[in-house]
Design an enzyme around this catalytic site. Structure first.
Site, PDB file in Angstrom:
ATOM      1  N   HIS A  81     -22.767 -29.982 -34.833  1.00  0.00           N
ATOM      2  CA  HIS A  81     -21.813 -31.074 -34.993  1.00  0.00           C
ATOM      3  C   HIS A  81     -21.582 -31.379 -36.466  1.00  0.00           C
ATOM      4  O   HIS A  81     -22.205 -30.767 -37.342  1.00  0.00           O
ATOM      5  CB  HIS A  81     -22.309 -32.324 -34.262  1.00  0.00           C
ATOM      6  CG  HIS A  81     -23.657 -32.807 -34.744  1.00  0.00           C
ATOM      7  ND1 HIS A  81     -24.837 -32.375 -34.172  1.00  0.00           N
ATOM      8  CD2 HIS A  81     -24.017 -33.647 -35.754  1.00  0.00           C
ATOM      9  CE1 HIS A  81     -25.856 -32.941 -34.798  1.00  0.00           C
ATOM     10  NE2 HIS A  81     -25.381 -33.719 -35.767  1.00  0.00           N
ATOM     11  N   THR A  99     -18.759 -33.823 -32.245  1.00  0.00           N
ATOM     12  CA  THR A  99     -18.608 -32.387 -32.013  1.00  0.00           C
ATOM     13  C   THR A  99     -17.143 -32.074 -31.755  1.00  0.00           C
ATOM     14  O   THR A  99     -16.559 -32.617 -30.814  1.00  0.00           O
ATOM     15  CB  THR A  99     -19.435 -31.928 -30.796  1.00  0.00           C
ATOM     16  OG1 THR A  99     -20.803 -32.299 -30.978  1.00  0.00           O
ATOM     17  CG2 THR A  99     -19.347 -30.420 -30.629  1.00  0.00           C
ATOM     18  N   CYS A 253     -26.919 -34.127 -22.733  1.00  0.00           N
ATOM     19  CA  CYS A 253     -26.329 -34.976 -23.763  1.00  0.00           C
ATOM     20  C   CYS A 253     -25.616 -36.139 -23.082  1.00  0.00           C
ATOM     21  O   CYS A 253     -24.713 -35.935 -22.266  1.00  0.00           O
ATOM     22  CB  CYS A 253     -25.336 -34.180 -24.614  1.00  0.00           C
ATOM     23  SG  CYS A 253     -24.708 -35.117 -26.036  1.00  0.00           S
TER      24      CYS A 253
END
Length: 279
Positions: A81, A99, A253
């Protein structure tokens, strides 16, 4: 004598032509194999111009930033990222990781799909951005390093905007004809309208049915709904992720409470620490 001199001249010219041809061929192969230099700097912020802002829903927008030239690449490794710097509503500096949804195969630009929360400090900055404004970006950052074929299959568990690193990794795998890695994604949200990148995800699932499976989970599903309901459970993981094995990995995530709950589920199901990764 003249005949010998003529032969020597022809030989010299032939050698010279051969040397030039070899040098040209080597230069061509070198340039072809050399990766374009990325535009990121891991130590210093760089400015990139916003060239398009498209509202996708009441609180989600796609932001497209131009790179220096039409053939420039961002230079972000798969699964990593970048840090974005802006100002909150009080005018104070704020830095937050994001990201991109684009890859280095997308030349000349990079994009974010951003969900803007009412009280979010960086959300305020994105909400106020207009075409022509500049964003300060630094990177790459992140611990995840992907090499094609490093695992047989990925399980992925994402919540909300945690879909973006999963989307980036999935795109890179599916668009590489040499990569046979299979992907099993569980994507959780509160309501149907909260699902980010749904059109793109559904398109990938349709185009790569043997390599990419997706299972949506909603807390507040619509009346007609064939996905999961509630929170992601151990049973959902068992049904929709690859079973524990040395050649698989489960990526997760999402919001901190979700990440913690998913880690506990995975532990109980027998996934070792080496089989898990949290963005």
């Amino acid at each position: 004598m003249e005949f010998l001199q003529g032969q020597r001249l022809e030989t010299t010219v032939a050698v010279a032509v051969a040397v030039v041809a070899v040098a040209a061929g080597a230069a061509y192969l070198f340039l072809r194999s050399r990766k374009p230099r990325g535009c990121l700097d891991p130590e210093n912020f760089r400015e990139f111009k916003l060239v398009e802002k498209r509202q996708l829903s009441h609180n989600v927008a796609k932001f497209k930033f131009a790179l220096p030239t039409p053939t420039s690449v961002l230079g972000l490794p798969i699964g990593q990222h970048i840090s974005c710097r802006g100002q909150d509503a009080a005018g104070e500096e704020v830095i937050k990781p994001y990201t991109p949804t684009t890859l280095d195969s997308d030349l000349g630009h990079f994009e974010f799909v951003i969900k803007m929360y009412p009280q979010g400090r960086m959300s305020h900055h994105f909400r106020e951005m207009k075409v022509g404004d500049y964003m300060s970006v630094k990177g790459p950052k992140g611990r995840f390093k992907y090499q094609p074929g490093q695992v047989r299959a990925f399980g992925m568990i994402a919540g909300g905007s945690g879909i973006t690193p999963m989307f980036q990794v999935t795109r890179a795998i599916l668009e590489n004809p040499e990569d046979n890695t299979k992907i099993h994604l569980i994507y959780a949200n509160v309501a149907y309208d909260d699902i980010l990148l749904k059109e793109d995800l559904d398109s990938m699932a349709k185009n790569y049915p043997d390599r990419f499976k997706i299972y949506y989970v909603l807390n507040q599903p619509p009346e007609i709904w064939d996905g999961g309901v509630g929170f992601v459970s151990k049973e959902m993981i068992q049904a929709h992720c690859p079973a524990p094995a040395a050649d698989i990995q489960v990526l997760r995530c999402g919001p901190p409470p979700m990440n913690k709950a998913m880690a506990a589920h995975l532990d109980e199901l027998g996934y070792t620490k080496e089989m898990q990764f949290q963005f």
